[in-house]
Design an enzyme around this catalytic site. Structure first.
Site, PDB file in Angstrom:
ATOM      1  N   LYS A  66       0.847  -1.202   0.000  1.00  0.00           N
ATOM      2  CA  LYS A  66       0.000   0.000   0.000  1.00  0.00           C
ATOM      3  C   LYS A  66       0.870   1.235   0.000  1.00  0.00           C
ATOM      4  O   LYS A  66       1.828   1.333   0.780  1.00  0.00           O
ATOM      5  CB  LYS A  66      -0.877  -0.007   1.267  1.00  0.00           C
ATOM      6  CG  LYS A  66      -1.831   1.163   1.362  1.00  0.00           C
ATOM      7  CD  LYS A  66      -3.100   0.908   0.575  1.00  0.00           C
ATOM      8  CE  LYS A  66      -3.932   2.154   0.342  1.00  0.00           C
ATOM      9  NZ  LYS A  66      -3.485   2.959  -0.813  1.00  0.00           N
ATOM     10  N   LYS A  90       4.691   2.551   8.488  1.00  0.00           N
ATOM     11  CA  LYS A  90       3.458   3.279   8.827  1.00  0.00           C
ATOM     12  C   LYS A  90       2.290   2.320   9.042  1.00  0.00           C
ATOM     13  O   LYS A  90       1.560   2.421  10.019  1.00  0.00           O
ATOM     14  CB  LYS A  90       3.087   4.193   7.643  1.00  0.00           C
ATOM     15  CG  LYS A  90       3.199   5.665   7.901  1.00  0.00           C
ATOM     16  CD  LYS A  90       2.718   6.460   6.676  1.00  0.00           C
ATOM     17  CE  LYS A  90       3.806   7.380   6.195  1.00  0.00           C
ATOM     18  NZ  LYS A  90       3.368   8.331   5.165  1.00  0.00           N
ATOM     19  N   LYS A 102       5.477   1.903  -2.936  1.00  0.00           N
ATOM     20  CA  LYS A 102       5.523   3.278  -3.450  1.00  0.00           C
ATOM     21  C   LYS A 102       5.941   3.233  -4.898  1.00  0.00           C
ATOM     22  O   LYS A 102       6.699   2.348  -5.309  1.00  0.00           O
ATOM     23  CB  LYS A 102       6.553   4.091  -2.663  1.00  0.00           C
ATOM     24  CG  LYS A 102       6.370   5.592  -2.750  1.00  0.00           C
ATOM     25  CD  LYS A 102       5.210   6.036  -1.875  1.00  0.00           C
ATOM     26  CE  LYS A 102       5.275   7.430  -1.405  1.00  0.00           C
ATOM     27  NZ  LYS A 102       4.506   7.654  -0.197  1.00  0.00           N
ATOM     28  N   THR A 185      -4.494  13.487   5.733  1.00  0.00           N
ATOM     29  CA  THR A 185      -3.102  13.563   6.213  1.00  0.00           C
ATOM     30  C   THR A 185      -2.938  14.818   7.074  1.00  0.00           C
ATOM     31  O   THR A 185      -2.329  14.771   8.157  1.00  0.00           O
ATOM     32  CB  THR A 185      -2.099  13.564   5.035  1.00  0.00           C
ATOM     33  OG1 THR A 185      -2.439  12.482   4.166  1.00  0.00           O
ATOM     34  CG2 THR A 185      -0.674  13.400   5.512  1.00  0.00           C
ATOM     35  N   ASN A 216      -1.390  20.204  -0.347  1.00  0.00           N
ATOM     36  CA  ASN A 216      -2.548  19.557   0.263  1.00  0.00           C
ATOM     37  C   ASN A 216      -2.355  19.297   1.763  1.00  0.00           C
ATOM     38  O   ASN A 216      -3.237  19.574   2.575  1.00  0.00           O
ATOM     39  CB  ASN A 216      -2.832  18.256  -0.488  1.00  0.00           C
ATOM     40  CG  ASN A 216      -4.061  17.564   0.028  1.00  0.00           C
ATOM     41  OD1 ASN A 216      -3.987  16.746   0.930  1.00  0.00           O
ATOM     42  ND2 ASN A 216      -5.217  17.922  -0.496  1.00  0.00           N
ATOM     43  N   SER A 350      -7.163   5.874   3.776  1.00  0.00           N
ATOM     44  CA  SER A 350      -7.168   4.956   2.632  1.00  0.00           C
ATOM     45  C   SER A 350      -7.705   3.586   3.036  1.00  0.00           C
ATOM     46  O   SER A 350      -8.420   2.934   2.282  1.00  0.00           O
ATOM     47  CB  SER A 350      -5.747   4.771   2.090  1.00  0.00           C
ATOM     48  OG  SER A 350      -5.399   5.846   1.267  1.00  0.00           O
TER      49      SER A 350
HETATM   50  N1  GLU Z   1       0.941   9.001  -0.059  1.00  0.00           N
HETATM   51  C1  GLU Z   1       0.442   8.893   1.263  1.00  0.00           C
HETATM   52  C2  GLU Z   1       1.544   8.552   2.256  1.00  0.00           C
HETATM   53  O1  GLU Z   1       2.703   8.753   1.978  1.00  0.00           O
HETATM   54  C3  GLU Z   1      -0.767   7.975   1.356  1.00  0.00           C
HETATM   55  C4  GLU Z   1      -0.544   6.558   1.003  1.00  0.00           C
HETATM   56  C5  GLU Z   1      -1.825   5.748   0.922  1.00  0.00           C
HETATM   57  O2  GLU Z   1      -2.881   6.245   1.277  1.00  0.00           O
HETATM   58  O3  GLU Z   1      -1.724   4.610   0.515  1.00  0.00           O
HETATM   59  O4  GLU Z   1       1.292   8.152   3.361  1.00  0.00           O
END
Ligand code: GLU
Length: 417
Positions: A66, A90, A102, A185, A216, A350
């Site tokens: 994810k 995370k 990623k 976020t 954002n 998410s």
């Molecule tokens: N890009 C965001 C992060 O770095 C969200 C990642 C997601 O929701 O999967 O945490």
């Protein structure tokens, strides 16, 4: 960035009571799979551009990979590796049924027409559709991508694989998106800032906050903190820093941006009605209690860290602090809450979007906010209760995340010989 992450891992490994084998450490630090590909695009003027694409699937011990998908000319495989690793930490720290991933494409979305952008997305999906999916790997918005791009991925993927809203998160609300995902976020970072300030100092409405980055994440962090009564004394983007000792009128500033359909601070004609402004590095010098990096990586360095007056740093961006700066903060008794907690609001939201899609439901924003706050506050309490005095918040968060990953490994991985 890679060295910084390696140092953070090393610090945490050294503090974990249990002996970890080199192989276990290797599995935690390194990606399971790296995908790299090219995206050729004939521009409307006839010129051929070739973008590079990456997807790093770091770890799926706890669930599907994810993490975000970044569209930026500067993105590299190494970037994605580090950021994917942070995602694993995370999701493990917050106890979500996900792993970490990623990806990125080296294009500048601002320089592409909508037609060109959708061609890039179609080619991306054509190339990696067998490697993504609601039970395999679930991309989300990141730097340079947004709900519209997630919608394109969802539609393009569904063309070949059948209707699959769960393939990405961060979709527009009317396309199976989650109410509240866009601001999540920032909401998470604001809550963490509040809880940290109130645990160590005073009520949040007595605090002065400076925020680096007004995209954002920065905008919503500013909005939620200002709604809580905190005084936002400075905000900055890559070219400007706006500051006002008495507090910037955040609601008015955001309304102004929206009304004039402007995206960035620098596009506002009369910034001086909100305060004084200078070039962006001024942000480090403004006196505040809480400093929130919400821009990009490596902005708090061994040089800039010494300019900060704040006692609390809340990492709303991914990897904003170098290892040297981190050590300096430690020796100077500053409190830092790391990215893997302070920026986890996005991936928590998410998770709710993904669950909502699995049930074909749409939840109200108030319900979503409550769910995000509960998940984050459970994680925060767990971190606070586990934290030993001699350990930093970063070490504690890494230790919790790593220990959960170790527990998820097959038993046979910890057998000696
Ligand atoms: N890009 C965001 C992060 O770095 C969200 C990642 C997601 O929701 O999967 O945490």
């Amino acid at each position: 960035m890679k060295e910084t992450l390696q140092s953070f891992y090393k610090d945490a490994f050294a503090k974990i009571d249990k002996d970890l084998t080199e192989q276990q450490k290797f599995l935690i630090e390194n990606p399971q799979k790296k995908i790299s590909f090219e995206i050729p695009l004939v521009r409307s003027n006839g010129q051929l551009d070739v973008f590079k694409g990456f997807r790093v699937q770091h770890n799926n011990l706890n669930g599907p990979f994810k993490g975000g998908l970044r569209f930026s000319p500067n993105v590299t495989m190494e970037h994605c590796e580090v950021l994917a690793s942070l995602m694993t930490l995370k999701t493990s720290l917050t106890g979500l049924p996900f792993g970490g991933g990623k990806g990125g494409v080296t294009c500048n979305p601002k320089k592409l027409s909508n037609k060109e952008l959708s061609e890039v997305v179609d080619k991306l999906v054509n190339t990696i559709h067998t490697s993504i999916g609601s039970k395999i790997d679930i991309p989300a918005p990141d730097m340079g991508t947004n709900a519209e791009i997630m919608k394109m991925i969802f539609q393009s993927y569904s063309q070949t694989r059948g209707y699959s809203p769960g393939v990405v998160t961060g979709k527009p609300i009317h396309m199976s998106g989650l109410k509240g995902r866009n601001e999540a976020t920032g909401k998470g970072a604001a809550l963490i800032a509040k809880w940290t300030f109130e645990k160590h100092f005073d009520k949040i409405d007595t605090s002065k906050v400076s925020i680096q980055g007004f995209g954002n994440v920065g905008k919503f962090t500013a909005k939620f903190l200002s709604d809580m009564g905190a005084k936002i004394v400075a905000v900055s983007n890559s070219s400007k820093c706006l500051y006002n000792e008495k507090g910037i009128e955040i609601d008015k500033l955001l309304e102004n941006l929206e009304k004039e359909q402007k995206n960035s601070l620098s596009q506002i004609d009369d910034l001086s009605i909100y305060g004084e402004h200078e070039s962006s590095d001024k942000i480090f010098e403004i006196s505040s209690n809480i400093f929130i990096p919400a821009a990009t990586e490596n902005t708090i360095t061994d040089k800039t860290v010494k300019l900060l007056s704040a006692d609390i740093i809340i990492e709303a961006a991914n990897m904003p602090t170098t290892h040297l700066a981190d050590k300096w903060l430690q020796t100077n008794n500053k409190i830092l809450v790391p990215d893997i907690l302070a920026s986890a609001g996005g991936v928590i939201a998410s998770y709710f979007e993904w669950s909502q899609n699995a049930q074909n439901e749409q939840w109200e924003k108030s319900e979503v906010y409550k769910k995000i706050e509960k998940k984050l506050s459970d994680t925060w309490s767990y971190v606070v209760n586990s934290k030993k005095k001699k350990n930093t918040y970063r070490e504690t968060c890494y230790m919790i995340a790593i220990e959960r990953l170790i527990k998820s490994m097959p038993l046979s991985y910890s057998e000696s010989n």
